[in-house]
Enzyme design. Structure first.
Site, short mmCIF file in Angstrom:
data_model
loop_
_atom_site.label_atom_id
_atom_site.label_comp_id
_atom_site.label_asym_id
_atom_site.label_seq_id
_atom_site.Cartn_x
_atom_site.Cartn_y
_atom_site.Cartn_z
CG ASP A 1 5.61 4.24 -0.95
OD1 ASP A 1 5.33 5.36 -0.53
OD2 ASP A 1 4.93 3.64 -1.81
CD1 TRP B 1 -4.30 6.38 -4.38
CD2 TRP B 1 -4.09 4.30 -3.58
NE1 TRP B 1 -3.59 5.65 -5.30
CE2 TRP B 1 -3.45 4.37 -4.83
CE3 TRP B 1 -4.10 3.09 -2.89
CZ2 TRP B 1 -2.81 3.28 -5.42
CZ3 TRP B 1 -3.46 1.97 -3.47
CH2 TRP B 1 -2.83 2.08 -4.72
CE LYS C 1 0.83 4.91 -7.39
NZ LYS C 1 0.86 3.76 -6.49
CG ASP D 1 4.51 5.72 -5.06
OD1 ASP D 1 4.98 6.42 -4.15
OD2 ASP D 1 3.40 5.16 -5.00
CG ASP E 1 2.04 5.96 1.83
OD1 ASP E 1 2.27 4.82 2.26
OD2 ASP E 1 1.36 6.18 0.81
CG HIS F 1 1.20 9.22 -5.35
ND1 HIS F 1 -0.02 8.90 -4.82
CD2 HIS F 1 2.03 8.21 -4.99
CE1 HIS F 1 0.06 7.75 -4.17
NE2 HIS F 1 1.29 7.32 -4.25
CG HIS G 1 -0.04 9.68 2.12
ND1 HIS G 1 -0.60 8.62 1.46
CD2 HIS G 1 -0.76 9.87 3.25
CE1 HIS G 1 -1.64 8.17 2.18
NE2 HIS G 1 -1.75 8.92 3.25
CD GLU H 1 -2.46 8.72 -1.50
OE1 GLU H 1 -3.16 7.96 -0.79
OE2 GLU H 1 -1.22 8.66 -1.54
#
Ligand code: RNT
Ligand code: ZN
Length: 419
Positions: free
Chosen positions: A297, A186, A229, A295, A327, A263, A287, A227
């Site tokens: 997380d 990523w 986004k 995003d 993630d 994402h 993830h 990955e």
């Protein structure tokens, strides 16, 4: 307590049997679940290169809860604690900034297997597989906002070298541990304001990925994932590695696509993307996270988004084609607690999915009986799942119900607050 759990399980078993679901078989299915624990939850994506280093790349861990891991030993202890509270078998997911650099400092274009041998041995002792990630952020050479897609040849080649090295390391990890290491790439590359040469940036990225991934490794050793986004902080207008970009890259180069559910645009669901991607790529990496408005997380919880993702794996028996990673990084609460809540939530979603009478639901669907399908899906939500979950945890030798809360409080007192 355990007597009560067994009794409750026997009743639940009969209730599920009445709708044609075998609870013992559902529990047995859990053996196929192997979640990759992202080491970066223990230290807010800090890494061991530089204790004062700042997290960059448009991602953010907010909060300042005491007790974060600052050494490999602390991180190992935290991981062991988390693992002791989670049912099932896990893998370890390590970022390149978590090598052992004590007395053997190495920049990103210099890392070697020796920096990660500690971790490989640690996994080997535990019979765990290990996954790996290049770290293309939190570094002066990423400050411009561009790494592999940079038009500055020196910067671009620096990161191509990093990619090459992470692939060598990943292959060695897989070779030593006897299970393929998934290397996720990523990059944060993107533009705060409206760019003009989007095509130029993407062409650079393709060139870099092709150069960096030119060497073939046996699939038993390592597999590449890429990955995408939608945007990052400070890269709001354009992401070089968008979903269209990476899906195309993965399909044309026979790579895995990594789907991070933080994402995408807020109403898109990753649970809907799995069966689409798997028509055209062999494997997907997930993830699993909890995006709140962006995003962010947040710690994974048992919500509908996660449930759909997991149900898609179980319904279609995609265990060998969907690799599950987590993630999230919440620095505002006990970090081990965050880990355990999130991983247990994902495991719960798997067990719930395994307790679904999928064939009956599909039959309703094929007969156009949509009231019946919706009613059954609703009623399933309040079936006595917790009795099966507790019984499963009991079998796995991990705390049932809320008992892990006390264990984490104790660990905080004994270990985390003394750091
Ligand atoms: C960033 C990506 C990426 C990172 C980790 C630390 O938005 O999700 O996967 O979170 O590599
Ligand atoms: Zn991610």
């Amino acid at each position: 307590m355990s007597e009560l759990i067994k009794q409750a399980y026997e009743i639940a078993k009969k209730q599920y049997a009445a709708i044609g679901v075998d609870t013992d078989a559902a529990i047995a299915k859990m053996k196929q679940v192997n979640i990759s624990l992202h080491c970066w939850q223990t230290d807010d994506v800090g890494g061991f290169e530089n204790p004062d280093g700042e997290l960059s790349g448009g991602i953010q861990a907010t909060g300042n809860y005491p007790g974060k891991a600052t050494t490999i030993d602390e991180m190992k202890a935290d991981l062991d604690k988390a693992i002791s509270l989670i049912p099932g078998k896990q893998r370890l997911n390590l970022h390149a900034i978590y090598g052992n650099f004590v007395g053997q400092k190495a920049d990103r274009d210099e890392i070697e297997v020796k920096h990660f041998q500690d971790w490989i041995d640690w996994c080997k002792e535990r019979g765990m597989g290990m996954d790996f990630n290049g770290t293309f952020f939190s570094h002066p050479k990423a400050d411009s906002g561009f790494t592999l897609s940079s038009k500055d040849e020196e910067i671009r080649l620096f990161w191509v070298e990093h990619l090459k090295r992470t692939r060598e390391i990943a292959a060695e990890i897989g070779k030593q541990l006897g299970t393929p290491c998934i290397l996720n790439t990523w990059i944060p590359d993107g533009s705060k304001d409206t760019p003009v040469d989007r095509n130029g940036m993407r062409a650079q990225l393709t060139k870099s990925l092709d150069e960096g991934m030119a060497k073939e490794f046996p699939k038993e050793y390592m597999k590449d994932a890429v990955e995408s986004k939608v945007f990052g902080i400070g890269a709001e207008s354009m992401t070089v590695g968008s979903h269209d970009y990476y899906l195309g890259y993965a399909i044309s180069r026979n790579k895995l696509i990594c789907l991070d559910n933080g994402h995408f645009h807020p109403t898109e669901v990753v649970g809907d993307k799995i069966s689409s991607c798997l028509q055209f790529v062999d494997e997907v990496l997930l993830h699993v996270t909890r995006p709140i408005r962006w995003d962010s997380d947040h710690v994974v919880t048992l919500n509908e988004e996660v449930q759909l993702i997991v149900s898609e794996i179980v319904r279609n028996n995609f265990f060998s084609r969907v690799n599950v990673g987590l993630d999230f990084f919440d620095a505002s609460i006990n970090r081990i607690g965050a880990y355990v809540i999130g991983t247990r939530a994902a495991m719960k979603a798997f067990l719930i999915a395994a307790l679904e009478p999928t064939k009956d639901l599909v039959k309703f669907e094929e007969e156009g009986k949509y009231f019946e399908r919706l009613a059954m899906l609703e009623e399933l939500k309040t079936m006595p799942f917790s009795a099966v979950w507790d019984y499963y945890c009991l079998q796995e030798g991990v705390p049932t119900g809320m008992a892990y809360i006390g264990e984490i409080q104790q660990y905080e007192k004994d270990v985390l607050l003394k750091r």
